[in-house]
Motif scaffolding. Structure first.
Motif, short mmCIF file in Angstrom:
data_model
loop_
_atom_site.label_atom_id
_atom_site.label_comp_id
_atom_site.label_asym_id
_atom_site.label_seq_id
_atom_site.Cartn_x
_atom_site.Cartn_y
_atom_site.Cartn_z
N SER A 183 0.83 -1.21 0.00
CA SER A 183 0.00 0.00 0.00
C SER A 183 0.87 1.26 0.00
CB SER A 183 -0.94 0.00 1.21
OG SER A 183 -0.20 -0.02 2.42
N ARG A 184 1.97 1.23 0.73
CA ARG A 184 2.86 2.39 0.74
C ARG A 184 3.54 2.56 -0.62
NH1 ARG A 184 6.90 1.82 5.51
NH2 ARG A 184 7.57 3.85 4.69
N ARG A 185 3.90 1.46 -1.22
CA ARG A 185 4.54 1.53 -2.55
C ARG A 185 3.55 2.06 -3.59
NH1 ARG A 185 6.13 -3.23 -2.38
NH2 ARG A 185 4.93 -4.28 -4.02
N LYS A 186 2.28 1.67 -3.45
CA LYS A 186 1.24 2.17 -4.35
C LYS A 186 1.09 3.68 -4.20
CE LYS A 186 -2.15 1.77 -7.29
NZ LYS A 186 -1.90 1.43 -8.71
N ALA A 187 1.22 4.17 -2.98
CA ALA A 187 1.15 5.62 -2.74
C ALA A 187 2.32 6.34 -3.41
CB ALA A 187 1.14 5.91 -1.25
N GLU A 188 3.47 5.70 -3.43
CA GLU A 188 4.64 6.29 -4.10
C GLU A 188 4.42 6.34 -5.61
OE1 GLU A 188 7.86 7.23 -2.29
OE2 GLU A 188 6.11 7.43 -1.01
N ILE A 189 3.80 5.32 -6.15
CA ILE A 189 3.48 5.31 -7.58
C ILE A 189 2.51 6.44 -7.91
CG2 ILE A 189 2.33 4.00 -9.42
CD1 ILE A 189 3.41 1.43 -8.06
N GLU A 190 1.52 6.62 -7.07
CA GLU A 190 0.54 7.69 -7.30
C GLU A 190 1.20 9.06 -7.20
OE1 GLU A 190 -2.58 7.39 -8.44
OE2 GLU A 190 -1.98 5.29 -8.63
N LEU A 191 2.16 9.19 -6.29
CA LEU A 191 2.90 10.46 -6.18
C LEU A 191 3.59 10.80 -7.49
CD1 LEU A 191 4.24 12.77 -4.37
CD2 LEU A 191 6.14 11.15 -4.10
N VAL A 192 4.28 9.82 -8.06
CA VAL A 192 4.98 10.05 -9.33
C VAL A 192 3.99 10.37 -10.44
CG1 VAL A 192 6.41 8.98 -11.12
CG2 VAL A 192 6.99 8.65 -8.70
N LYS A 193 2.87 9.67 -10.48
CA LYS A 193 1.87 9.94 -11.52
C LYS A 193 1.34 11.36 -11.42
CE LYS A 193 0.02 5.25 -12.22
NZ LYS A 193 -1.21 4.41 -12.08
N LYS A 194 1.00 11.78 -10.21
CA LYS A 194 0.43 13.12 -10.03
C LYS A 194 1.44 14.19 -10.41
CE LYS A 194 -3.67 12.02 -8.53
NZ LYS A 194 -4.86 12.32 -9.37
N TRP A 195 2.70 13.98 -10.05
CA TRP A 195 3.70 14.98 -10.38
C TRP A 195 4.11 14.93 -11.86
CZ3 TRP A 195 5.61 19.30 -8.22
CH2 TRP A 195 5.15 19.59 -6.94
N THR A 196 3.84 13.80 -12.50
CA THR A 196 4.01 13.74 -13.95
C THR A 196 3.02 14.67 -14.63
OG1 THR A 196 4.80 11.44 -13.86
CG2 THR A 196 3.96 12.22 -15.97
N GLU A 197 1.82 14.75 -14.08
CA GLU A 197 0.83 15.69 -14.61
C GLU A 197 1.31 17.14 -14.42
OE1 GLU A 197 -2.78 14.83 -12.57
OE2 GLU A 197 -2.94 12.79 -13.37
N VAL A 198 1.92 17.41 -13.27
CA VAL A 198 2.47 18.76 -13.03
C VAL A 198 3.58 19.05 -14.04
CG1 VAL A 198 3.69 20.25 -11.39
CG2 VAL A 198 1.89 18.71 -10.58
N ALA A 199 4.44 18.06 -14.28
CA ALA A 199 5.52 18.24 -15.26
C ALA A 199 4.96 18.59 -16.63
CB ALA A 199 6.37 16.97 -15.34
N ALA A 200 3.89 17.92 -17.02
CA ALA A 200 3.26 18.19 -18.32
C ALA A 200 2.74 19.63 -18.37
CB ALA A 200 2.14 17.20 -18.58
N ARG A 201 2.08 20.07 -17.31
CA ARG A 201 1.55 21.44 -17.29
C ARG A 201 2.68 22.47 -17.25
NH1 ARG A 201 -2.26 18.83 -13.90
NH2 ARG A 201 -1.37 19.63 -11.96
N LEU A 202 3.77 22.09 -16.60
CA LEU A 202 4.92 23.00 -16.50
C LEU A 202 5.68 23.09 -17.82
CD1 LEU A 202 6.47 24.71 -14.35
CD2 LEU A 202 7.78 22.63 -13.83
N GLY A 203 5.51 22.09 -18.67
CA GLY A 203 6.26 22.04 -19.92
C GLY A 203 7.61 21.36 -19.77
N ALA A 204 7.75 20.56 -18.71
CA ALA A 204 9.00 19.83 -18.47
C ALA A 204 8.97 18.53 -19.27
CB ALA A 204 9.18 19.55 -16.99
#
Length: 310
Positions: free
Chosen positions: A127-148
């Motif tokens: 469950s903790r590892r799944k939360a880490e995966i979700e963290l990366v996914k959510k910040w991938t969306e931020v990267a896309a909006r940032l243009g990174a």
């Protein structure tokens, strides 16, 4: 009525056609000389990994906007702002703030070469590892909006692994997590870049094993030259370099575990021989004011770049 040639190239074409005694090789030479010179352009540009400013950013001595302005004034082509420096990390920043930073960078003439998060895919708890995966996914969306174009991730610290753990089993755990993140990132148009960080990943074999097992066009390496602390770092950097989509150049690296000043000319030769094109983010560490340290290292790296220019 005669026609006046529009430019020298047109004139040479006309002249060549009307003079049968001009050899084809001579004609080619004339035409080539008429066109623009194709000088070799160095495709490498410098970015600043903003972890260099970790202390003033985390303490509030400098804002992210102020650091961007400092980097632009110094001459950087881009910046790499880690997620830690956005308000309320690891919670996602407000879109308005993301776009404000994006606009600020654009107005300063800076590209955003990447961003990154802190994650741990070695955690035994599912469950903790799944939360880490979700963290990366959510910040991938931020990267896309940032243009990174890339988001940096880690394999994990491995601190919670039991003594005598099976490395292959943990590697499979890491690979499965990265593959899930990579599949998601592909739909966002963002690459995942795995950073070797002297944690679960210690050697070139470790990082390449993971990259090959994930086997995705949307996964590459963030090559951290200062985090190979076993054996000859230059040999390991050279092995990983063909898989790099971004780098972290540091003032020092470790030769057989001993910290020494980086031979930047040697690093630039590896960069050149790997065929890399893109940004080389620099990162200064340790004590001292980054407003003094970053310009010094920036000039050293710029000078070293001339060894592969031309």
């Amino acid at each position: 009525m005669s026609t006046i040639p529009q430019d020298r190239r047109t004139f040479l074409k006309t002249a060549a056609a009307s003079l049968p005694f001009v050899a084809s090789t001579e004609t080619s030479s004339l035409l080539d000389s008429a066109g623009p010179k194709k000088g070799k352009v160095n495709p490498i540009r410098l970015s600043c990994n903003l972890y260099s400013f970790n202390e003033p950013l985390m303490s509030g001595q400098m804002t992210l906007e102020q650091v961007l302005a400092f980097c632009a004034d110094l001459g950087f082509d881009a910046v790499d702002p880690t997620g830690y420096y956005f308000p309320n990390y690891p919670a996602l920043p407000d879109d308005n703030y993301v776009y404000q930073i994006k606009r600020k960078a654009f107005r300063l003439g800076l590209d955003i070469s990447g961003t990154g998060v802190r994650n741990d895919f070695t955690l035994p708890d599912t469950s903790r590892r799944k939360a880490e995966i979700e963290l990366v996914k959510k910040w991938t969306e931020v990267a896309a909006r940032l243009g990174a174009p890339v988001i940096r991730i880690f394999s994990g610290t491995g601190k919670e692994l039991p003594t005598g753990y099976n490395r292959d089993e943990v590697t499979t755990r890491v690979v499965d997590a990265i593959r899930e993140c990579t599949d998601y990132a592909a739909r966002q148009g963002v690459m995942i870049v795995l950073q070797n960080h002297a944690d679960f990943i210690e050697t070139a074999d470790h990082v390449l094993d993971i990259v090959r097992r994930v086997n995705s066009d949307w996964l590459a390496v963030n090559l951290d030259i200062g985090s190979f602390k076993i054996g000859d770092p230059y040999a390991q950097i050279a092995r990983v370099a063909p898989y790099a989509a971004t780098w972290q150049l540091k003032e020092n690296l470790f030769v057989n575990g001993k910290e020494v000043e980086t031979d930047l000319s040697k690093i630039m030769r590896i960069v050149h021989d790997s065929g890399y094109r893109g940004y080389l983010p620099i990162e200064t560490l340790g004590k001292g004011d980054p407003r003094q340290k970053v310009p010094v290292f920036y000039e050293r790296v710029k000078k070293a770049l001339t060894t592969i220019a031309g």
